[in-house]
Design an enzyme around this catalytic site. Structure first.
Site, PDB file in Angstrom:
ATOM      1  CB  ILE A 161      -1.218   0.013   1.341  1.00 13.10           C
ATOM      2  CG1 ILE A 161      -1.704  -1.503   1.101  1.00 13.10           C
ATOM      3  CG2 ILE A 161      -1.477   1.148   1.307  1.00 13.10           C
ATOM      4  CD1 ILE A 161      -3.106  -1.505   2.245  1.00 13.10           C
ATOM      5  CB  THR A 239      -4.580   5.232   4.458  1.00 14.09           C
ATOM      6  OG1 THR A 239      -4.106   4.667   4.755  1.00 14.09           O
ATOM      7  CG2 THR A 239      -5.351   6.314   4.648  1.00 14.09           C
ATOM      8  CB  ALA A 240      -2.235   1.740   8.206  1.00 10.70           C
ATOM      9  NE  ARG A 241      -6.284  -2.814  11.321  1.00 11.47           N
ATOM     10  CZ  ARG A 241      -6.984  -2.644   9.666  1.00 11.47           C
ATOM     11  NH1 ARG A 241      -6.824  -1.572   9.591  1.00 11.47           N
ATOM     12  NH2 ARG A 241      -7.078  -3.653  10.082  1.00 11.47           N
ATOM     13  CG  ASP A 265     -10.360   5.266   5.839  1.00 12.27           C
ATOM     14  OD1 ASP A 265     -11.512   5.900   6.045  1.00 12.27           O
ATOM     15  OD2 ASP A 265      -9.821   4.102   5.671  1.00 12.27           O
ATOM     16  CD  GLU A 270     -11.374   2.008  12.910  1.00 11.91           C
ATOM     17  OE1 GLU A 270     -10.533   2.817  12.676  1.00 11.91           O
ATOM     18  OE2 GLU A 270     -11.714   0.987  12.383  1.00 11.91           O
ATOM     19  CG  HIS A 288     -11.480   1.755   8.388  1.00 12.70           C
ATOM     20  ND1 HIS A 288     -11.326   0.823   9.964  1.00 12.70           N
ATOM     21  CD2 HIS A 288     -10.400   0.751   7.253  1.00 12.70           C
ATOM     22  CE1 HIS A 288     -10.225  -0.187   9.616  1.00 12.70           C
ATOM     23  NE2 HIS A 288     -10.055   0.146   8.190  1.00 12.70           N
ATOM     24  N   GLY A 290     -10.987   2.857   4.043  1.00 13.09           N
ATOM     25  CA  GLY A 290     -10.582   2.525   2.317  1.00 13.09           C
ATOM     26  C   GLY A 290     -10.488   1.213   1.033  1.00 13.09           C
ATOM     27  CB  SER A 291     -10.933  -2.291   1.713  1.00 10.53           C
ATOM     28  OG  SER A 291     -11.503  -2.861   2.792  1.00 10.53           O
TER      29      SER A 291
HETATM   30  C1  DGY Z   1      -7.678  -4.654   6.071  1.00  7.59           C
HETATM   31  O1  DGY Z   1      -8.114  -5.295   5.712  1.00  7.59           O
HETATM   32  O2  DGY Z   1      -6.995  -4.531   6.933  1.00  7.59           O
HETATM   33  C2  DGY Z   1      -9.005  -3.230   5.844  1.00  7.59           C
HETATM   34  O3  DGY Z   1      -8.352  -2.614   7.438  1.00  7.59           O
HETATM   35  C3  DGY Z   1      -9.786  -3.325   5.602  1.00  7.59           C
HETATM   36  O4  DGY Z   1     -10.326  -2.584   4.783  1.00  7.59           O
END
Ligand code: DGY
Length: 324
Positions: A161, A239-241, A265, A270, A288, A290-291
């Site tokens: 990523i 956008t990770a954790r 994000d 959360e 959250h 991202g995906s």
């Molecule tokens: C993941 O896959 O770890 C993401 O944070 C979920 O979108």
């Protein structure tokens, strides 16, 4: 096991095409209401199941894993991140764990870029001004943000990523710095500047993007001392954790003006985020997502199913086995 098919507990409501394949190939225990299971509820729901298909946010900690029925042989998470699963506790019980790498790289990098641009260009303030009928027209000094083109972007965690984020940022003619466990090969690095010590990268970051997984080493990595090493007016993107950021420190720096803004994000704890974020106009916040594209969520589900099918139906190692 029913009709000779292994029984799989789906802890969440998954996309329709994913649930259709899950139900075709397994005796699926679905969760149509998308109820959130706490540990004891998850243990109860897993009774008689051979495997669990879970997702980010499910609390599969050591205690829950220890209490799972003896029939559970696999946990397949619908996520690339697996910090919500105590992998060592699962290994101790002989439970295989698999995740869904690769398929969410582009969608997550897109959201990282959105967070970067949203934070730099004051998107939250602009959208709010318009939707609350406070926009009285164009003005030469209205909502002036931070220019992106030509600026330095530091990426913490140059995995799939992080590299996809770098590719996007190059299109904005940003200069890429990165810190990673190891220096990348030149064809992957593409001219990005490597910092063996991530602390040394910070003074070079007009923007800092967090793309590293959550581990004991990265927990609250973005703390007050490190934020102080960023240039004044820098922008932090995560956008990770959420747990990689010390929320109190980030909020203090956004309030003091040391940081111009942040694009986030993901949040520690959360969906209950630190109350301080709600009051900040210079934080561009997303829930959250991202995906969250149809294509990506289907691909994640199909990958989780590839893992379940290999392990439970063909007695093979799951392609994305998480190693302890
Ligand atoms: C993941 O896959 O770890 C993401 O944070 C979920 O979108």
């Amino acid at each position: 096991m029913a009709n000779g098919k292994p029984r799989v507990l789906a802890t969440r409501l998954f996309p329709p095409d994913v649930e259709a394949r899950l139900s075709a190939n397994f005796d699926a225990v679905l969760n149509p209401q998308d109820r959130i299971y706490d540990g004891p509820a998850l243990v109860k729901a897993a009774a008689g199941c051979d495997a669990i298909m879970c997702a980010a946010g499910d609390g599969l900690n050591g205690e829950t894993i220890a209490a799972l029925p003896a029939s559970i042989r696999m946990i397949a998470t619908f996520s690339v991140g697996y910090e919500h699963i105590d992998v060592a506790a699962a290994a101790k019980r002989g439970i295989a764990v698999a995740n869904t790498p690769d398929v969410l790289t582009d969608a997550t990098a897109d959201i990282a870029m959105l967070c970067l641009l949203g934070a730099a260009r004051r998107a939250h303030e602009g959208a709010t001004m318009l939707r609350t009928h406070h926009w009285i027209g164009w003005s030469p000094t209205q909502l002036m943000g931070t220019h992106v083109t030509g600026k330095r972007l530091g990426i913490l965690g140059m995995g799939r990523i992080g590299q996809a984020m770098a590719d996007r940022a190059r299109a904005f003619r940003m200069q890429i710095h990165y810190s990673n466990r190891s220096k990348l090969a030149p064809d992957l690095e593409k001219g990005a500047i490597f910092h063996a010590d991530p602390d040394d990268m910070l003074p070079h970051c007009d923007f800092l993007s967090i793309n590293a997984p959550m581990t004991p080493q990265t927990r609250k990595w973005v703390n007050a001392e490190r934020i102080a090493r960023l240039p004044k007016g820098a922008i932090v993107v995560n956008t990770a954790r959420g747990g990689v950021v010390d929320d109190d420190a980030l909020i203090a720096a956004l309030k003091s003006g040391h940081l111009a803004s942040a694009g986030l994000d993901v949040f520690d704890g959360e969906p209950k985020l630190h109350q301080g974020y709600y009051d900040l106009t210079n934080a561009f916040l997303l829930p959250h997502m991202g995906s969250a594209t149809v294509e990506t969520r289907n691909a994640m589900g199909f990958k989780a199913l590839d893992n379940l099918e290999a392990f439970l139906l063909r007695k093979q190692a799951p392609p994305d086995l998480v190693k302890v």
